[in-house]
Every structure is written in structure tokens, then in C-alpha cells.
Design a protein around this motif. Structure first.
Motif, PDB file in Angstrom:
ATOM      1  N   ALA A   1     -15.941  56.774  25.879  1.00 43.25           N
ATOM      2  CA  ALA A   1     -16.040  56.558  27.049  1.00 43.25           C
ATOM      3  C   ALA A   1     -14.767  55.692  27.934  1.00 43.25           C
ATOM      4  O   ALA A   1     -15.342  54.230  27.775  1.00 43.25           O
ATOM      5  N   ASP A   2     -13.907  55.723  28.374  1.00 44.18           N
ATOM      6  CA  ASP A   2     -12.266  54.721  28.780  1.00 44.18           C
ATOM      7  C   ASP A   2     -12.785  54.215  29.683  1.00 44.18           C
ATOM      8  O   ASP A   2     -13.712  54.475  31.209  1.00 44.18           O
ATOM      9  N   PHE A   3     -13.262  52.942  29.970  1.00 39.90           N
ATOM     10  CA  PHE A   3     -13.560  52.505  31.180  1.00 39.90           C
ATOM     11  C   PHE A   3     -12.957  50.559  30.675  1.00 39.90           C
ATOM     12  O   PHE A   3     -12.321  50.773  29.831  1.00 39.90           O
ATOM     13  N   ILE A   4     -12.776  50.320  32.125  1.00 32.44           N
ATOM     14  CA  ILE A   4     -11.820  48.441  31.827  1.00 32.44           C
ATOM     15  C   ILE A   4     -13.240  48.142  32.570  1.00 32.44           C
ATOM     16  O   ILE A   4     -13.761  48.538  33.804  1.00 32.44           O
ATOM     17  N   GLY A   5     -14.101  46.696  31.814  1.00 30.96           N
ATOM     18  CA  GLY A   5     -14.868  45.807  32.531  1.00 30.96           C
ATOM     19  C   GLY A   5     -14.741  45.197  32.324  1.00 30.96           C
ATOM     20  O   GLY A   5     -14.176  43.767  32.141  1.00 30.96           O
ATOM     21  N   LEU A   6     -15.261  44.232  33.577  1.00 25.11           N
ATOM     22  CA  LEU A   6     -15.351  42.989  34.148  1.00 25.11           C
ATOM     23  C   LEU A   6     -16.978  42.379  33.958  1.00 25.11           C
ATOM     24  O   LEU A   6     -17.372  42.553  33.979  1.00 25.11           O
ATOM     25  N   ALA A   7     -16.485  41.050  33.359  1.00 26.44           N
ATOM     26  CA  ALA A   7     -17.988  40.310  33.295  1.00 26.44           C
ATOM     27  C   ALA A   7     -17.745  39.287  33.718  1.00 26.44           C
ATOM     28  O   ALA A   7     -17.251  38.103  33.226  1.00 26.44           O
TER      29      ALA A   7
ATOM     30  N   ASN B   1     -20.395  36.449  32.711  1.00 23.30           N
ATOM     31  CA  ASN B   1     -21.196  35.513  31.957  1.00 23.30           C
ATOM     32  C   ASN B   1     -21.167  35.791  30.400  1.00 23.30           C
ATOM     33  O   ASN B   1     -21.403  35.158  30.037  1.00 23.30           O
ATOM     34  N   GLY B   2     -20.092  36.438  29.789  1.00 23.40           N
ATOM     35  CA  GLY B   2     -19.262  36.831  29.067  1.00 23.40           C
ATOM     36  C   GLY B   2     -19.954  38.447  28.000  1.00 23.40           C
ATOM     37  O   GLY B   2     -20.049  38.289  26.691  1.00 23.40           O
ATOM     38  N   THR B   3     -21.431  38.237  28.822  1.00 22.20           N
ATOM     39  CA  THR B   3     -21.517  39.718  27.833  1.00 22.20           C
ATOM     40  C   THR B   3     -22.106  41.255  28.564  1.00 22.20           C
ATOM     41  O   THR B   3     -22.140  41.649  27.748  1.00 22.20           O
ATOM     42  N   ASP B   4     -23.001  40.323  29.543  1.00 18.76           N
ATOM     43  CA  ASP B   4     -23.414  41.508  30.915  1.00 18.76           C
ATOM     44  C   ASP B   4     -21.986  42.378  31.332  1.00 18.76           C
ATOM     45  O   ASP B   4     -21.256  41.268  32.151  1.00 18.76           O
ATOM     46  N   ILE B   5     -21.365  43.292  31.326  1.00 17.84           N
ATOM     47  CA  ILE B   5     -20.448  43.611  32.228  1.00 17.84           C
ATOM     48  C   ILE B   5     -20.582  43.898  33.581  1.00 17.84           C
ATOM     49  O   ILE B   5     -21.140  44.615  34.304  1.00 17.84           O
ATOM     50  N   GLY B   6     -20.213  43.775  35.257  1.00 16.56           N
ATOM     51  CA  GLY B   6     -20.552  43.298  35.722  1.00 16.56           C
ATOM     52  C   GLY B   6     -19.811  44.822  37.006  1.00 16.56           C
ATOM     53  O   GLY B   6     -20.473  45.119  37.967  1.00 16.56           O
ATOM     54  N   LEU B   7     -18.496  44.647  36.534  1.00 17.50           N
ATOM     55  CA  LEU B   7     -17.615  45.700  37.151  1.00 17.50           C
ATOM     56  C   LEU B   7     -16.842  46.304  36.310  1.00 17.50           C
ATOM     57  O   LEU B   7     -16.721  45.976  35.678  1.00 17.50           O
ATOM     58  N   VAL B   8     -16.678  47.630  36.939  1.00 19.67           N
ATOM     59  CA  VAL B   8     -16.530  49.007  35.860  1.00 19.67           C
ATOM     60  C   VAL B   8     -15.984  49.386  36.285  1.00 19.67           C
ATOM     61  O   VAL B   8     -15.748  49.934  38.014  1.00 19.67           O
ATOM     62  N   VAL B   9     -14.478  50.252  36.368  1.00 18.92           N
ATOM     63  CA  VAL B   9     -13.345  50.617  36.892  1.00 18.92           C
ATOM     64  C   VAL B   9     -13.418  51.863  35.402  1.00 18.92           C
ATOM     65  O   VAL B   9     -12.466  51.748  34.985  1.00 18.92           O
ATOM     66  N   ASP B  10     -14.225  53.504  35.617  1.00 16.81           N
ATOM     67  CA  ASP B  10     -14.078  54.103  34.191  1.00 16.81           C
ATOM     68  C   ASP B  10     -12.672  55.143  34.516  1.00 16.81           C
ATOM     69  O   ASP B  10     -12.641  54.718  35.132  1.00 16.81           O
ATOM     70  N   ASN B  11     -12.447  56.051  32.982  1.00 19.23           N
ATOM     71  CA  ASN B  11     -11.884  56.836  33.746  1.00 19.23           C
ATOM     72  C   ASN B  11     -11.774  58.185  34.305  1.00 19.23           C
ATOM     73  O   ASN B  11     -10.980  58.687  34.005  1.00 19.23           O
ATOM     74  N   SER B  12     -12.735  58.516  35.771  1.00 17.63           N
ATOM     75  CA  SER B  12     -12.521  58.882  36.451  1.00 17.63           C
ATOM     76  C   SER B  12     -12.294  58.052  37.988  1.00 17.63           C
ATOM     77  O   SER B  12     -12.115  58.872  39.079  1.00 17.63           O
TER      78      SER B  12
END
Length: 178
Positions: free
Chosen positions: A51-57, A59-70
Motif C-alpha cells: 500500500a505505497d503512499f505518502i501521507g500528511l497528518a 494531528n499526528g495520528t489521522d492521515i488527512g492527505l495522501v498521494v498513493d502509488n498510482s
């Protein structure tokens, strides 16, 4: 300096916590920028594996923004279904296009279709995944200059077959007639 727990202190009370986890062949690197090691408020996760992705959170726990491997972008969702997937969980959330000055905003569909009566773009209302209402922008008959078109409004009844496109109910022609 790096403390005994592996935290990197970059000064002024800001800690960068990094860890690598190996589970089921996946590699994860979490970087958390925090006021203290226990109260993270901004995080970034790089995940390699199934499940490749880059994620930003925020609040430190819940990822709010993701760019996945596609290269699909998810806001509020880790596994986006389309190029841009905005997930909401309460009323009146979604997308806002706002200008603060004396200007207008637009949502543009631009497709280089080669034939007449071809879809340029659609706005669909779906109820639990089934299209129940739709507005479609369609190419006109001038395929040389590509400067005419029409709009179709469609709805579905309970007896419909659940197609992706709603049944045409009204058409606004390129000359303005119905």
C-alpha cells in the motif's frame, strides 16, 4: 542530537521522531514534527510495500492527505478511488471555490473529442453509488472548429436500470432552444 529513544532534537523544543517498521514485507517511515515527543501535531508518513503512499497528518495520528502509488490524491481517505477523492463525513463538507476579490470562479471541463455528440464532462448526483441525476456537456456537430455543443439534464426513476448515465429529460441546444 539523537536521544536514547531515537528522537532527533533539532532545537527550540522541536522533535523529529522517525521510525521504520517492517511488517509483511512493508516498510514505513513516520516523521512526526511535535512540540514534544508525546503530543505530535504534524506528521508525514512514507510507506513502501503493498500500500505505497505518502501521507500528511495535521494531528499526528489521522492521515488527512495522501498521494498513493498510482498518483491518486485522497483528502480524508487513505485509498482514493479517482484522481482526486475528497471524503467527507458530515453535511456541507466538500469542495469550495471562493474568490475574495471582485472576480468570478469556474469549474472547467476541457476534452479534445473528435466527433459530434460526445461527452465533454458531467456532474452526477449519486445515491449510494447509483446515478439518480446528471448534467452533461456534449459536443455539437461542428467537429472542425469545435465551437458548439449542448447540455443534457437527466434523472432516474425507481424503475430505472441503474446505468452510470441518467436518462435524458431535457436538452438545451447550442442555439439556446430546448
Amino acid at each position: 542530537h539523537v536521544d536514547v529513544t531515537g528522537n532527533l532534537d533539532v532545537g527550540a523544543g522541536l522533535d523529529v521522531t522517525g521510525n521504520t517498521t517492517f511488517a509483511n514485507g512493508n516498510r514505513t517511515l513516520d516523521l512526526i514534527l511535535a512540540d514534544s515527543p508525546t503530543t505530535g501535531n504534524v506528521g508525514c508518513q512514507f510507506r513502501a510495500g503493498a500500500a505505497d503512499f505518502i501521507g500528511l497528518a495535521a494531528n499526528g495520528t489521522d492521515i488527512g492527505l495522501v498521494v498513493d502509488n498510482s498518483n491518486k490524491v485522497g483528502i480524508g481517505i487513505i485509498s482514493p478511488d479517482t484522481n482526486l477523492h475528497v471524503h467527507t463525513d458530515s453535511n456541507d463538507e466538500g469542495i469550495l471555490i471562493k474568490s475574495t476579490g471582485n472576480s468570478s470562479n469556474s469549474l472547467n471541463f476541457d476534452a479534445n473529442r473528435s466527433g459530434a455528440n460526445a461527452g465533454i464532462g458531467s456532474v452526477r448526483g449519486r445515491w449510494n453509488g447509483t446515478t439518480v441525476a446528471q448534467m452533461s456537456f456534449i459536443t455539437g456537430s461542428d467537429t472542425t472548429d469545435k465551437n458548439d455543443g449542448f447540455i443534457i439534464f437527466g434523472t432516474e426513476s425507481a424503475a430505472s436500470n441503474g446505468n452510470v448515465n441518467a436518462t435524458e429529460r431535457m436538452r438545451i441546444l447550442s442555439g439556446g432552444g430546448i
